[in-house]
Scaffold this motif. Sequence first.
Motif, mmCIF file in Angstrom:
data_model
loop_
_atom_site.group_PDB
_atom_site.id
_atom_site.type_symbol
_atom_site.label_atom_id
_atom_site.label_comp_id
_atom_site.label_asym_id
_atom_site.label_seq_id
_atom_site.Cartn_x
_atom_site.Cartn_y
_atom_site.Cartn_z
ATOM 1 N N UNK A 48 7.200 -3.915 10.425
ATOM 2 C CA UNK A 48 7.087 -2.494 9.428
ATOM 3 C C UNK A 48 6.128 -2.871 8.276
ATOM 4 N N UNK A 49 4.839 -2.015 8.226
ATOM 5 C CA UNK A 49 3.994 -2.391 6.996
ATOM 6 C C UNK A 49 2.777 -2.786 7.692
ATOM 7 N N UNK A 50 2.824 -3.272 8.858
ATOM 8 C CA UNK A 50 1.421 -3.583 9.591
ATOM 9 C C UNK A 50 0.953 -2.477 10.187
ATOM 10 N N UNK A 51 -0.370 -2.440 10.305
ATOM 11 C CA UNK A 51 -0.955 -1.364 11.371
ATOM 12 C C UNK A 51 -0.341 -1.614 12.683
ATOM 13 N N UNK A 52 -0.559 -0.568 13.425
ATOM 14 C CA UNK A 52 0.033 -0.538 14.796
ATOM 15 C C UNK A 52 -0.482 -1.752 15.649
ATOM 16 N N UNK A 109 -1.340 5.668 -2.161
ATOM 17 C CA UNK A 109 -0.527 5.073 -1.288
ATOM 18 C C UNK A 109 -1.648 4.459 -0.214
ATOM 19 N N UNK A 110 -1.233 3.113 0.067
ATOM 20 C CA UNK A 110 -1.687 2.101 0.992
ATOM 21 C C UNK A 110 -0.806 1.850 1.983
ATOM 22 N N UNK A 111 -0.923 2.227 3.351
ATOM 23 C CA UNK A 111 0.307 2.246 4.304
ATOM 24 C C UNK A 111 -0.324 1.766 5.465
ATOM 25 N N UNK A 112 0.880 1.016 6.408
ATOM 26 C CA UNK A 112 0.437 0.594 7.728
ATOM 27 C C UNK A 112 0.397 1.674 8.784
ATOM 28 N N UNK A 113 0.923 3.120 8.128
ATOM 29 C CA UNK A 113 0.735 4.223 9.122
ATOM 30 C C UNK A 113 -0.618 4.614 9.481
ATOM 31 N N UNK A 142 -6.173 -3.576 8.419
ATOM 32 C CA UNK A 142 -4.507 -3.430 7.978
ATOM 33 C C UNK A 142 -4.193 -4.668 7.160
ATOM 34 N N UNK A 143 -3.090 -4.294 6.269
ATOM 35 C CA UNK A 143 -2.428 -5.403 5.494
ATOM 36 C C UNK A 143 -2.224 -6.475 6.295
ATOM 37 N N UNK A 144 -2.501 -7.608 5.617
ATOM 38 C CA UNK A 144 -2.401 -7.888 4.401
ATOM 39 C C UNK A 144 -3.917 -8.111 3.851
#
Length: 217
Positions: A48-52, A109-113, A142-144
């Motif tokens: 959770x937090x990463x791109x898909x 907002x910076x999100x992996x969603x 994606x993060x990071x």
Amino acid sequence: MKPDFKLLVFDWDGTLMDSEARIVSCVRAATQDMAIETPADEQIRDIIGLGLKEALEKLFPGSDAPFKERFIDFYRHYFLHEDSTPSRLFPHVRDVLDYLASQDYLLAVATGKGRPGLNKVLQETGLAPRFHATRCADETFSKPHPEMLLQIMDELGVTPADTLMIGDTEYDLQMAINAGTHGLAVSYGVHTVDRLNQFNPLGCLDDISELSDWLKQ
């Protein structure tokens, strides 16, 4: 001495919204539709937090592009339309955002969603007007990787020294380091405090309601 921040960038899942159960449920449903082995819940929570696409590479190493595209289609179908697992804002989130807005902070907002998922929850919560900028993992790296933060800072005209990234995972804190910004952890999300502290955040909040006082200190 703590910097006088101008821009506060929030992760979404696990930081502002308690969506862990819903994400796990949607991943499990997608694996069932694809007739593949379902990872353990702990493994799912860890991504959770990463791109898909990046999350799927961790869950199913070596999976090819068609596999990822099919999985993402199933996942998004459940998240956007079928799954009814409750996802609620953590307590005090609205009050904190209202206060920060009244103090003239820039909020983002910076999100992996993906964008459809973020738009859905922003609409459902009515929080879209609170944020001056948002970035999703299907719009950039994606993060990071630092690109989400770099784009937000560029859009809002803020320097890394004036920016604070707030999140519940090592991906958030590593992104802050990679972008040259400051990082602040929250302890109530998916990664443990010990894991978060390895990235030397400025602090670790046990409740988002602590943020206002923390900024004043």
